[in-house]
Design an enzyme around this catalytic site. Structure first.
Site, PDB file in Angstrom:
ATOM      1  N   GLU A  57      80.730  19.345  33.416  1.00 38.60           N
ATOM      2  CA  GLU A  57      81.741  20.100  34.157  1.00 38.60           C
ATOM      3  C   GLU A  57      81.626  19.806  35.659  1.00 38.60           C
ATOM      4  O   GLU A  57      81.549  20.710  36.487  1.00 38.60           O
ATOM      5  CB  GLU A  57      81.634  21.600  33.853  1.00 38.60           C
ATOM      6  N   HIS A  79      75.637  28.467  34.629  1.00 38.29           N
ATOM      7  CA  HIS A  79      74.609  27.940  33.726  1.00 38.29           C
ATOM      8  C   HIS A  79      73.319  27.753  34.516  1.00 38.29           C
ATOM      9  O   HIS A  79      73.306  27.838  35.751  1.00 38.29           O
ATOM     10  CB  HIS A  79      75.022  26.578  33.167  1.00 38.29           C
ATOM     11  N   ASN A 115      79.337  23.521  36.688  1.00 40.40           N
ATOM     12  CA  ASN A 115      80.571  24.290  36.935  1.00 40.40           C
ATOM     13  C   ASN A 115      81.179  23.927  38.286  1.00 40.40           C
ATOM     14  O   ASN A 115      81.476  24.794  39.109  1.00 40.40           O
ATOM     15  CB  ASN A 115      80.286  25.796  36.839  1.00 40.40           C
ATOM     16  N   ASP A 122      76.170  20.621  27.353  1.00 42.84           N
ATOM     17  CA  ASP A 122      76.710  21.943  27.042  1.00 42.84           C
ATOM     18  C   ASP A 122      77.452  21.840  25.717  1.00 42.84           C
ATOM     19  O   ASP A 122      78.511  21.214  25.638  1.00 42.84           O
ATOM     20  CB  ASP A 122      77.647  22.374  28.176  1.00 42.84           C
ATOM     21  N   ASN A 165      78.488  24.529  24.015  1.00 42.05           N
ATOM     22  CA  ASN A 165      79.380  25.692  23.893  1.00 42.05           C
ATOM     23  C   ASN A 165      79.233  26.393  22.539  1.00 42.05           C
ATOM     24  O   ASN A 165      80.206  26.940  22.011  1.00 42.05           O
ATOM     25  CB  ASN A 165      80.843  25.285  24.157  1.00 42.05           C
TER      26      ASN A 165
END
Length: 256
Positions: free
Chosen positions: A36, A247, A10, A149, A151
């Site tokens: 990310e 995360h 992130n 990830d 999602n």
């Protein structure tokens, strides 16, 4: 033994400001897949990571401060391939592959559909195109680790409140059905393979309402293995104590 970890950070610069590099130097991984990164190549602290013993390979989104994936590795890969050759996805920096001998490690960041119907449709199309792409890739690279990830929470055991989240992107019936179909193509969810009934194991928590402290989470980060690699799977783990992001890291140990 080879340890491979995946981590949606992130924002790699944000994570670095919270002690990520120190964690990296102590995590014991041979390969760390990041998602990310939210950074252009020149904004990634590659010298910091080099001081921790890792070389950096990255694939950034064209849009600044958005998406982006990276692979940090202790040994130089034989080959690094950026993207899937699909401009609509490669512009968002979502797929990066590194080959080590007969083993290929992918850092992948599946789209989120939480911002509305248009992105949810984009996500569903990506999922189908991703499946087709990796199925074709398997013909030349049969030993694949698809880390990242996704999602998506697959089953009720993977989410803290399956009833109330049943209409939310990330736990929609069509997303869960896609993952079931994907696994049936010959992929293995490494963590669930070794821990089939273990509850309360999550990799993402909302920033809202003390979700992490209460462990109100979702397991949306995976290391998917082609079945050829399952006999080599020695361990699969989640590291919730690492707190550089919303995360946490999850990883595997492979026998040589």
């Amino acid at each position: 033994m080879k340890r491979i970890i995946t981590y949606n950070v992130n924002g790699i610069r944000s994570a670095a400001s919270k002690g990520f590099t120190q964690w990296l130097s102590e995590c014991g991984a041979d390969v760390v897949c990041l998602q990310e990164t939210k950074a252009q190549p020149e904004q990634i602290p590659v010298l910091e990571f080099a001081s921790a013993g890792y070389e950096t390979h990255c694939f950034s989104a064209q849009k600044k401060g958005y998406s982006g994936v990276a692979i940090l590795t202790r040994s130089t890969p034989d080959q690094v391939v950026k993207g899937m050759g699909m401009p609509q996805y490669d512009a968002e920096g979502r797929f990066l592959r590194a080959d080590f001998g007969d083993l290929s490690v992918v850092s992948v960041y599946h789209p989120s559909g939480t911002s509305g119907e248009e992105r949810q449709s984009f996500k569903m199309q990506w999922l189908e195109d991703f499946s087709q792409y990796v199925q074709e890739l398997r013909k030349s690279r049969p030993n694949l680790i698809l880390a990242g990830d996704y999602n998506i929470c697959h089953e009720a055991i993977d989410i803290h409140d399956p009833i109330r989240n049943a209409t939310h992107s990330g736990f929609l019936p069509e997303e869960r059905q896609w993952m079931t179909r994907f696994l049936e193509l010959g992929y293995t969810d490494s963590f669930r393979h070794l821990h089939p009934g273990l509850e309360g194991q999550y990799t993402w928590w909302s920033f809202r309402a003390g979700s992490r402290q209460k462990n109100l989470g979702w397991r949306i980060d995976y290391l998917m293995l082609t079945q050829t690699l399952v006999p080599r799977l020695a361990n699969a783990f989640i590291l919730p104590e690492a707190r550089h992001s919303d995360h946490c890291p999850t990883g595997i140990d492979l026998r040589a």
